[in-house]
Scaffold this motif. Sequence first.
Motif, mmCIF file in Angstrom:
data_model
loop_
_atom_site.group_PDB
_atom_site.id
_atom_site.type_symbol
_atom_site.label_atom_id
_atom_site.label_comp_id
_atom_site.label_asym_id
_atom_site.label_seq_id
_atom_site.Cartn_x
_atom_site.Cartn_y
_atom_site.Cartn_z
ATOM 1 N N ARG A 165 0.847 -1.204 0.000
ATOM 2 C CA ARG A 165 0.000 0.000 0.000
ATOM 3 C C ARG A 165 0.874 1.242 0.000
ATOM 4 N NH1 ARG A 165 -3.240 -1.233 5.336
ATOM 5 N NH2 ARG A 165 -1.061 -1.612 5.896
ATOM 6 N N GLU A 166 1.912 1.231 0.834
ATOM 7 C CA GLU A 166 2.816 2.376 0.901
ATOM 8 C C GLU A 166 3.568 2.573 -0.406
ATOM 9 O OE1 GLU A 166 5.368 1.777 4.208
ATOM 10 O OE2 GLU A 166 3.801 2.108 5.715
ATOM 11 N N LYS A 167 3.774 1.496 -1.144
ATOM 12 C CA LYS A 167 4.472 1.582 -2.420
ATOM 13 C C LYS A 167 3.524 1.900 -3.571
ATOM 14 C CE LYS A 167 8.175 -1.560 -0.999
ATOM 15 N NZ LYS A 167 9.269 -0.569 -1.131
ATOM 16 N N GLY A 168 2.237 2.093 -3.233
ATOM 17 C CA GLY A 168 1.267 2.489 -4.248
ATOM 18 C C GLY A 168 0.901 1.406 -5.231
ATOM 19 N N ALA A 169 1.068 0.135 -4.837
ATOM 20 C CA ALA A 169 0.790 -0.968 -5.746
ATOM 21 C C ALA A 169 -0.553 -1.636 -5.467
ATOM 22 C CB ALA A 169 1.911 -2.002 -5.663
ATOM 23 N N VAL A 170 -1.351 -1.031 -4.597
ATOM 24 C CA VAL A 170 -2.643 -1.617 -4.222
ATOM 25 C C VAL A 170 -3.723 -0.548 -4.341
ATOM 26 C CG1 VAL A 170 -3.947 -2.787 -2.412
ATOM 27 C CG2 VAL A 170 -1.483 -3.180 -2.606
ATOM 28 N N THR A 171 -4.802 -0.860 -5.022
ATOM 29 C CA THR A 171 -5.913 0.077 -5.135
ATOM 30 C C THR A 171 -6.735 0.065 -3.851
ATOM 31 O OG1 THR A 171 -7.357 -1.610 -6.113
ATOM 32 C CG2 THR A 171 -6.052 -0.253 -7.634
ATOM 33 N N LYS A 172 -7.712 0.943 -3.776
ATOM 34 C CA LYS A 172 -8.602 0.990 -2.619
ATOM 35 C C LYS A 172 -9.342 -0.344 -2.481
ATOM 36 C CE LYS A 172 -12.457 2.992 -5.215
ATOM 37 N NZ LYS A 172 -13.317 1.795 -5.184
ATOM 38 N N VAL A 173 -9.804 -0.622 -1.278
ATOM 39 C CA VAL A 173 -10.567 -1.845 -1.032
ATOM 40 C C VAL A 173 -11.844 -1.817 -1.852
ATOM 41 C CG1 VAL A 173 -11.750 -3.217 0.711
ATOM 42 C CG2 VAL A 173 -9.597 -2.093 1.271
ATOM 43 N N LYS A 174 -12.158 -2.918 -2.494
ATOM 44 C CA LYS A 174 -13.355 -3.012 -3.335
ATOM 45 C C LYS A 174 -14.377 -3.951 -2.698
ATOM 46 C CE LYS A 174 -10.596 -2.350 -7.542
ATOM 47 N NZ LYS A 174 -10.293 -2.868 -8.898
ATOM 48 N N ASN A 175 -15.610 -3.865 -3.160
ATOM 49 C CA ASN A 175 -16.701 -4.653 -2.596
ATOM 50 C C ASN A 175 -17.358 -5.466 -3.700
ATOM 51 O OD1 ASN A 175 -18.947 -5.677 -1.283
ATOM 52 N ND2 ASN A 175 -19.409 -3.779 -0.203
ATOM 53 N N GLN A 176 -17.301 -6.783 -3.579
ATOM 54 C CA GLN A 176 -17.910 -7.643 -4.589
ATOM 55 C C GLN A 176 -19.431 -7.675 -4.493
ATOM 56 O OE1 GLN A 176 -16.030 -11.192 -2.863
ATOM 57 N NE2 GLN A 176 -17.998 -12.208 -3.100
ATOM 58 N N GLN A 177 -19.975 -7.169 -3.396
ATOM 59 C CA GLN A 177 -21.418 -7.198 -3.159
ATOM 60 C C GLN A 177 -21.926 -8.646 -3.153
ATOM 61 O OE1 GLN A 177 -23.057 -4.518 -2.243
ATOM 62 N NE2 GLN A 177 -21.662 -2.879 -2.862
ATOM 63 N N ASP A 178 -23.192 -8.841 -3.452
ATOM 64 C CA ASP A 178 -23.826 -10.155 -3.364
ATOM 65 C C ASP A 178 -23.589 -10.933 -4.656
ATOM 66 O OD1 ASP A 178 -25.307 -12.315 -2.673
ATOM 67 O OD2 ASP A 178 -27.250 -11.306 -2.659
ATOM 68 N N CYS A 179 -22.340 -11.297 -4.875
ATOM 69 C CA CYS A 179 -21.941 -11.970 -6.111
ATOM 70 C C CYS A 179 -20.685 -12.779 -5.826
ATOM 71 C CB CYS A 179 -21.675 -10.930 -7.215
ATOM 72 S SG CYS A 179 -20.904 -11.564 -8.726
ATOM 73 N N GLY A 180 -20.652 -14.023 -6.231
ATOM 74 C CA GLY A 180 -19.498 -14.871 -5.971
ATOM 75 C C GLY A 180 -18.371 -14.643 -6.954
ATOM 76 N N SER A 181 -18.021 -13.384 -7.141
ATOM 77 C CA SER A 181 -17.017 -12.996 -8.135
ATOM 78 C C SER A 181 -15.656 -12.744 -7.513
ATOM 79 C CB SER A 181 -17.481 -11.727 -8.854
ATOM 80 O OG SER A 181 -17.709 -10.684 -7.912
ATOM 81 N N CYS A 182 -15.424 -13.231 -6.299
ATOM 82 C CA CYS A 182 -14.158 -12.924 -5.635
ATOM 83 C C CYS A 182 -12.955 -13.466 -6.394
ATOM 84 C CB CYS A 182 -14.180 -13.421 -4.195
ATOM 85 S SG CYS A 182 -15.137 -14.896 -3.931
ATOM 86 N N TRP A 183 -13.135 -14.500 -7.188
ATOM 87 C CA TRP A 183 -12.049 -14.991 -8.043
ATOM 88 C C TRP A 183 -11.578 -13.890 -8.993
ATOM 89 C CZ3 TRP A 183 -13.002 -14.810 -13.283
ATOM 90 C CH2 TRP A 183 -14.342 -14.677 -13.666
ATOM 91 N N ALA A 184 -12.523 -13.085 -9.487
ATOM 92 C CA ALA A 184 -12.179 -11.995 -10.402
ATOM 93 C C ALA A 184 -11.446 -10.880 -9.661
ATOM 94 C CB ALA A 184 -13.438 -11.451 -11.073
ATOM 95 N N PHE A 185 -11.896 -10.561 -8.434
ATOM 96 C CA PHE A 185 -11.240 -9.523 -7.642
ATOM 97 C C PHE A 185 -9.824 -9.943 -7.267
ATOM 98 C CE2 PHE A 185 -15.530 -8.099 -7.425
ATOM 99 C CZ PHE A 185 -15.484 -6.747 -7.145
ATOM 100 N N SER A 186 -9.649 -11.214 -6.917
ATOM 101 C CA SER A 186 -8.332 -11.704 -6.550
ATOM 102 C C SER A 186 -7.385 -11.644 -7.747
ATOM 103 C CB SER A 186 -8.433 -13.138 -6.026
ATOM 104 O OG SER A 186 -7.203 -13.594 -5.538
ATOM 105 N N THR A 187 -7.888 -12.015 -8.910
ATOM 106 C CA THR A 187 -7.093 -11.938 -10.139
ATOM 107 C C THR A 187 -6.680 -10.508 -10.440
ATOM 108 O OG1 THR A 187 -8.254 -13.855 -11.070
ATOM 109 C CG2 THR A 187 -7.109 -12.409 -12.620
ATOM 110 N N VAL A 188 -7.665 -9.620 -10.447
ATOM 111 C CA VAL A 188 -7.430 -8.225 -10.814
ATOM 112 C C VAL A 188 -6.444 -7.552 -9.860
ATOM 113 C CG1 VAL A 188 -8.545 -5.952 -10.757
ATOM 114 C CG2 VAL A 188 -9.517 -7.799 -12.132
ATOM 115 N N ALA A 189 -6.549 -7.828 -8.566
ATOM 116 C CA ALA A 189 -5.661 -7.183 -7.593
ATOM 117 C C ALA A 189 -4.195 -7.512 -7.880
ATOM 118 C CB ALA A 189 -6.035 -7.608 -6.177
ATOM 119 N N ALA A 190 -3.927 -8.770 -8.247
ATOM 120 C CA ALA A 190 -2.554 -9.161 -8.555
ATOM 121 C C ALA A 190 -2.059 -8.482 -9.833
ATOM 122 C CB ALA A 190 -2.461 -10.673 -8.685
#
Length: 279
Positions: free
Chosen positions: A132-157
């Motif tokens: 976070r201090e190195k600016g390599a992480v975006t703000k925390v996101k919310n997947q809401q009521d959707c089992g899309s966490c695989w997509a969030f995990s992919t995108v974050a990397a």
Amino acid sequence: MKLSYIVLSFIFLFQASQGFDFDEKELETEESVWKLYERWRGHHSVSRASHEALKRFNVFRHNVLHVHKTNKKNKPYKLKINRFADITHHEFRNSYAGSNVKHHRMLRGPKRGSGGFMYENVTIVPSSVDWREKGAVTKVKNQQDCGSCWAFSTVAAVEGINKIRTNKLVSLSEQELVDCDTEENQGCAGGLMEPAFEFIKNKGGIKPEETYPYEFNDVELCRAKYVDGDIVTIDGHEHVPENDEEALLKAVAHQPVSVAIDAGSSDFQLYSEYNIKAT
């Protein structure tokens, strides 16, 4: 750009929710617990229909007592009555921990990647790294009521390695993966990061979130070719060797990694923070 990642069990990525503390006296009577429930609803802006409120109160009471009892034990973490405090654990798992990793792993077969582990021969790593201090992480996101966490995990990397290689932090589109990466992954019905990385590589990149925003559900129409925005590309991915903490240490010292974790307990549903006072 090559990515490293490790899969533990179920993928779970959601917006961190700040709960609040309560006094033990607020648990003494039905009336005081109800007032606590009303305070919680106001804090999290949760509205409930009158016919639903009593059922949700019963769930809330059960979860509050669980939080209270757990925090009195000498565990290395603390719980709080966060925004998930009036849903059952069954509902929580179905709505927020529904990537069904074991199901998708069985269908996909053995893990595939670029081969090797690029940090295998690293001998010195820093004592700590905060991406976070190195600016390599975006703000925390919310997947809401959707089992899309695989997509969030992919995108974050991908966001992280793109920042490291180009010095530009770009928030990328989870919705593009949900809508377009459908050969093996299933949108809100779950998926894996591995085929998502392959999708990004084979399709020549992924669009920014700004031009392809998240919509909290399966739109069932891939609109990538209709939206503007520079794409971010990768040339492959690698698996961090399993059950190897030294390898994981080397990986996270060099880049944010994509991680799947087991979200299968009530404590995870109501998790707040690591308790450094525990022994």
